[in-house]
Design a protein around this motif. Structure first.
Motif, PDB file in Angstrom:
ATOM      1  N   LYS D 145      -4.511  61.696  61.954  1.00  0.00           N
ATOM      2  CA  LYS D 145      -3.213  62.275  61.608  1.00  0.00           C
ATOM      3  C   LYS D 145      -2.679  61.652  60.331  1.00  0.00           C
ATOM      4  CE  LYS D 145      -1.428  64.832  65.105  1.00  0.00           C
ATOM      5  NZ  LYS D 145      -0.460  65.102  66.145  1.00  0.00           N
ATOM      6  N   GLU D 146      -2.824  60.323  60.269  1.00  0.00           N
ATOM      7  CA  GLU D 146      -2.333  59.635  59.079  1.00  0.00           C
ATOM      8  C   GLU D 146      -3.130  60.065  57.853  1.00  0.00           C
ATOM      9  OE1 GLU D 146      -2.377  55.508  59.970  1.00  0.00           O
ATOM     10  OE2 GLU D 146      -0.492  55.646  61.088  1.00  0.00           O
ATOM     11  N   LYS D 149      -2.234  63.476  56.769  1.00  0.00           N
ATOM     12  CA  LYS D 149      -0.951  63.458  56.087  1.00  0.00           C
ATOM     13  C   LYS D 149      -1.139  62.997  54.639  1.00  0.00           C
ATOM     14  CE  LYS D 149       3.350  62.476  58.492  1.00  0.00           C
ATOM     15  NZ  LYS D 149       3.960  61.407  59.297  1.00  0.00           N
ATOM     16  N   LYS D 152      -2.885  65.639  52.674  1.00  0.00           N
ATOM     17  CA  LYS D 152      -1.994  66.732  52.293  1.00  0.00           C
ATOM     18  C   LYS D 152      -1.072  66.324  51.147  1.00  0.00           C
ATOM     19  CE  LYS D 152       0.046  68.801  55.965  1.00  0.00           C
ATOM     20  NZ  LYS D 152       0.370  69.598  57.094  1.00  0.00           N
ATOM     21  N   LYS D 153      -0.611  65.075  51.246  1.00  0.00           N
ATOM     22  CA  LYS D 153       0.290  64.559  50.240  1.00  0.00           C
ATOM     23  C   LYS D 153      -0.423  64.519  48.886  1.00  0.00           C
ATOM     24  CE  LYS D 153       3.679  60.843  49.982  1.00  0.00           C
ATOM     25  NZ  LYS D 153       3.915  59.476  50.449  1.00  0.00           N
TER      26      LYS D 153
END
Lengths: 122, 276, 360, 168
Positions: D145-146, D149, D152-153
């Motif tokens: 998940k991290e 994230k 995506k960032k």
């Protein structure tokens, strides 16, 4: 149905709480619920809670604000003989110094110390 | 011949009686209960366990209880003095008491003391009953009692009722299961025994069933059908009583035995003696 | 019999849950008591303010206790709804009341059965527990599980009740009422049961008030306290709630008060099933809890108290649980002095102690 | 006492009420809260069930950062069967997440299989591994998940940079 408790909060200090409760408490009229401590980040707020027999929704709270971790909590057992259990729990779960309290009643001797303090990570 | 077989097979027959009792008890509580052979399954399982003992005297007394119990039964069945059979039963119970009070477990010690209370409640009655049978039959010998032409029960009704009410004390049944008292002292004298030594106690209890019901059988005299009927009725009555009463205090038991049962049996004996 | 120190607990046949008393006995009369609690401390209060978010709290607190899981979940739900300003409709109130009262019935039956068991009355224990099965079936049918109900959620109840279930419940309740009356008759009139329970562990009204006892224990002594009458959390008066009290204050009176309440609860449940208002079983939930509140609910064993504090975050600031047994332990300790050891079990079990609640 | 005497006699001659459970099946309760079944085709991967689950028995693991594809992992032996996930699921009415009325079999020598149970349990054959493998999934859940994230960032930054470049 939404509950609407009528919380009558009276501010007290640790020095005068026993006297105030002694003046106020009548065992045939008020039911002592418990002593509760809330950790507000380094400072404790200690509540002595009472409810009234035969009345609707009345909760009387004696509240001592800004109690530090090493404060000496006076015992109200002379006024209310059943309060020892709740006071001993404060001593165990918050690591406070309570008058006449035995420790190790609620948590095992090898358990974590003062688990309910905000800074205790488990 | 039959009494030799009965004596030798006493533990097995007692086990069956115990198995039947568990089923009857369960049915009285509207349950199904364990299979008939459950006591023997328990037996084999316990025999399989590691023999652990607290100290040798304790273990010895457990086995002693079993042997003395069997011996008392042998004395009773193989045609000897009824009084001696009663006294051998006392020895068996004493072995249990000595064993139980030789350990430091408070439950065991309390159980031993309670077992003594049981003894002072029912042993006088046993003696009274044997004396009453002697007054009727004129002999202490079991063969003479079983050959007696009349109906002992008709002449000893109060003694029979008193004995019926002492059976729960001897077999540890409610309302007088005081020395066993599972919810209070968790089995009392037997709590510290384990494995084969507990097995000795467990089997000793089965023999006690035979021992007690033989005495009931004697009330039928030479009419064996009456004896069998009495045994069945007594068995049902005890189980019904067991299922219809709470456990009493040991003070209440001693009071009941000495204030009601013993005077009642004594009255019967006195009337019988005067009348003869 | 000389002086013997008898340990009662932490594991004992008569005790359903771990609590330990150390009795000094003389001739089986108790002269000194030492109590130890907290064998099952699980840190639920700490978990509630660290690991679990506010919307998971009803499921967490339901696991404080197996028997009154409905009460604990309900108390948290009431408190959070107050903090989030959610008003639920009448149907939800009635459904919640239904499960709360059914829960009370089965808990009271269990307590009475346990008392019968520890006085050595196995058959009465079996009869009481068999009668209890019906109410367990009803609860299982309504909520979908036998022990952990997870029925009350924030803003409503987990599932609606359909007509078939209502009929099933009514039928079972009718049968239950017959059985309860029968079992109550046994408890009431049985001679040997009376010998073990009447006049044993007597609490006078003054003592009950002095030690702040809660629930059926207080009501059996004639102290008129019941949170259902003292705190507005569900409309109990509408469905025929009446406070039940007895005067004697002994073990027997505690059992009988519980039976009176069971009968009253059955009546209430029947009223609820007959007059179920229309409506949705869930209302819309928005926002986060903020502020502080207290909740008092009547658990089967007595007053269950919650103090909740939140500051608009996902995790609450403080969840304080005070359970009924907690309030009753001080007087329990006093009662043992001078009692016979053979009565101690009946005294403890007549309090219906729940140690996993107390230690949390 | 006398009443119980008569009651016991009556019970002796009437039928016992015991259900002979291991030999005869116990009656299945209606409306029982059983296993949670999942349908991947309907899932919109909103993670609501994962967030509400009190014991954390549902964990999504991102397997492909490119497409953002997630795998649904469900541990029926951690589940408390409260049904909170089903109430929370926006697609529950269509059958994305359903609580069925059958019980999950106890963990014995074999593990239950089925597409509707998610990825986790289907990849395990040894029942003893359930606990350790689940711990791996939990770690993976946090890690992926991290990373997703961060991915995506980074992608967004890249896009913004490309956009800024394009505008130049």
């Amino acid at each position: 149905m939404m509950i609407n408790p009528d919380m009558q909060i009276e501010e007290v200090t640790l020095d005068n709480v026993v006297e105030k409760i002694k003046d106020f408490y009548d065992e045939s009229e008020w039911n002592f619920i418990t002593v509760n401590a809330t950790d507000l980040g380094g400072k404790l707020q200690i509540d002595w809670l009472f409810s009234k027999y035969g009345a609707k929704n009345i909760i009387k709270i004696f509240r001592a604000q800004d109690v530090s971790y090493d404060a000496f909590i006076p015992s109200i057992v002379p006024v209310i003989p059943s309060a020892w259990l709740a006071e001993w729990e404060l001593a165990d779960l918050f690591g406070l110094e309570v008058e006449n309290a035995a420790t190790g009643v609620f948590i095992a001797p090898d358990g974590p110390k003062a688990p309910l303090r905000a800074d205790t990570k488990l | 011949m039959i009494n030799v077989i009965l004596t030798l097979l006493a533990p097995i027959i007692g086990g069956f009686v115990y198995g039947i009792e568990r089923i009857v008890k369960a049915r009285m509580q509207k349950r199904v209960g364990p299979p008939l052979l459950q006591p023997f399954y328990d037996f084999f399982k316990l025999m399989d366990k590691r023999p652990l003992m607290i100290h040798s005297l304790h273990a010895l007394m457990g086995i002693m209880y079993f042997i003395a119990e069997w011996f008392a039964l042998a004395v009773l069945l193989l045609g000897n003095d009824l009084l001696i059979a009663v006294f051998f039963h006392v020895i068996a119970v004493l072995a249990l008491v000595i064993g139980a009070s030789s350990v430091r477990s408070p439950y065991s010690v309390l159980g031993a003391l309670r077992e003594l209370m049981h003894m002072i409640s029912y042993e006088p009655l046993m003696v009274l009953m044997v004396v009453a049978l002697f007054l009727v039959v004129g002999s202490f010998d079991i063969r003479d009692v079983l050959a007696y032409e009349g109906y002992p029960i008709l002449r000893l009704p109060l003694v029979f009722i008193a004995f019926l009410l002492t059976i729960p004390m001897m077999l540890q049944k409610s309302p007088f299961d005081i020395a066993e008292a599972h919810q209070e002292i968790i089995g009392g004298p037997e709590i510290e025994y384990s494995g084969p030594f507990y097995e000795a106690l467990y089997t000793g209890k089965w023999i006690e069933y035979i021992y007690v019901f033989t005495f009931v059988f004697l009330f039928g005299g030479s009419h064996y059908w009456l004896g069998v009927l009495l045994v069945i009725l007594a068995f049902l009555f005890i189980n019904l009583l067991d299922n219809a009463s709470a456990r009493l205090d040991f003070r209440a038991m001693v009071k009941f035995a000495w204030g009601f049962l013993i005077p009642m049996a004594a009255l019967n004996v006195i009337l019988l003696a005067l009348w003869q | 019999m000389g002086k013997i120190v008898v340990p009662f607990g932490s594991q004992h046949v008569a005790l359903p849950e771990p609590i330990s008393f150390l009795f000094d006995t003389e001739n089986e009369i108790i002269t000194k008591v030492e109590a130890h609690i907290g064998y099952v401390h699980r840190g639920i209060e700490k978990a509630a303010i660290t690991r679990f978010e506010y919307n998971q709290l009803p499921y967490l607190t339901a696991r404080v206790c197996g028997l009154c899981s409905i009460t604990h979940a309900g108390a948290v739900v009431h408190g959070i709804e107050k903090l989030m300003d959610i008003e639920v409709n009448k149907r939800i109130d009635y459904l919640r009341m239904l499960v709360v009262e059914l829960d009370r019935i089965h808990s009271h039956m269990l307590a009475n059965g346990h008392v019968a068991e520890v006085v050595g009355y196995e058959n009465l224990f079996m009869q009481t527990f068999r009668a209890r099965e019906d109410v367990m079936d009803v609860l299982e049918r309504i909520t979908g599980n036998r022990v952990q109900y997870d029925y009350q959620t924030i803003g409503g109840v987990a599932r609606d009740i359909d007509l078939e279930t209502a009929e099933f419940a009514k039928k079972k309740l009718k049968k239950l009422k017959e059985n309860v009356l029968k079992v109550m008759e046994f408890h009431d009139s049985d001679y040997t049961f009376g010998l073990k329970t009447k006049g044993v562990g007597v609490i006078s009204k003054e003592m009950a008030a002095k030690y702040n006892t809660a629930g059926p224990i207080a009501r059996a002594s004639g102290l008129e306290t019941d949170v259902r009458a003292e705190f507005d959390y569900l409309p109990f008066e509408e469905v025929g709630y009446k406070m039940q009290t007895r005067k004697e204050g002994d073990v027997w009176a505690r059992n009988m008060v519980r039976f009176d309440e069971v009968l009253n609860s059955i009546e209430m449940c029947e009223n609820i099933l007959d007059n179920l208002p229309q409506g949705e079983h869930q209302v819309k939930v928005k926002g986060r809890p903020k502020g502080e509140t207290v909740v008092r609910v009547e658990a089967p064993r007595g007053e269950c108290f919650y103090y909740l504090k939140a500051s608009g975050k996902k995790v609450m600031d403080r969840v304080r649980i005070r359970v009924p047994t907690y309030a009753n332990i001080p007087i329990l300790k006093e009662l043992f002095l001078g009692a016979k050891y053979s009565d101690a079990q009946a005294i403890v079990l007549s309090f219906d102690p729940c140690m996993s609640c107390t230690a949390r | 006492m006398l009443k119980m005497f008569i009651e016991s006699l009556k019970n002796l001659v009437s039928e016992p009420e015991t259900i002979k459970y291991p030999f005869e099946p116990s009656p299945e309760p209606k409306g029982y809260r059983g296993t949670i079944h999942y349908n991947e085709e309907l899932c919109i991967f909103c993670d609501k069930c994962e967030n509400i689950c009190p014991p954390g028995a549902i964990k999504f693991v991102v397997v492909d950062y490119e497409t953002g594809k997630k795998e649904y992992n469900y541990n029926p032996y951690l589940c408390i069967y409260c049904g909170a996930c089903v109430r929370e699921c926006p697609k529950a009415d269509e059958g994305c997440l359903v609580q069925v009325e059958t019980r999950t079999p106890p963990l014995g020598r074999s593990v239950p299989k089925g597409k509707e149970l998610g990825y986790f349990i289907n990849r395990i054959d040894n029942p003893k591994e359930v606990e350790s493998k689940w711990r791996e999934i939990e770690e993976l859940n946090i890690k992926t998940k991290e990373e997703y994230k961060a991915y995506k960032k980074a992608k967004r930054a890249q896009k913004a940079a490309a956009k800024a470049k394009g505008e130049e």
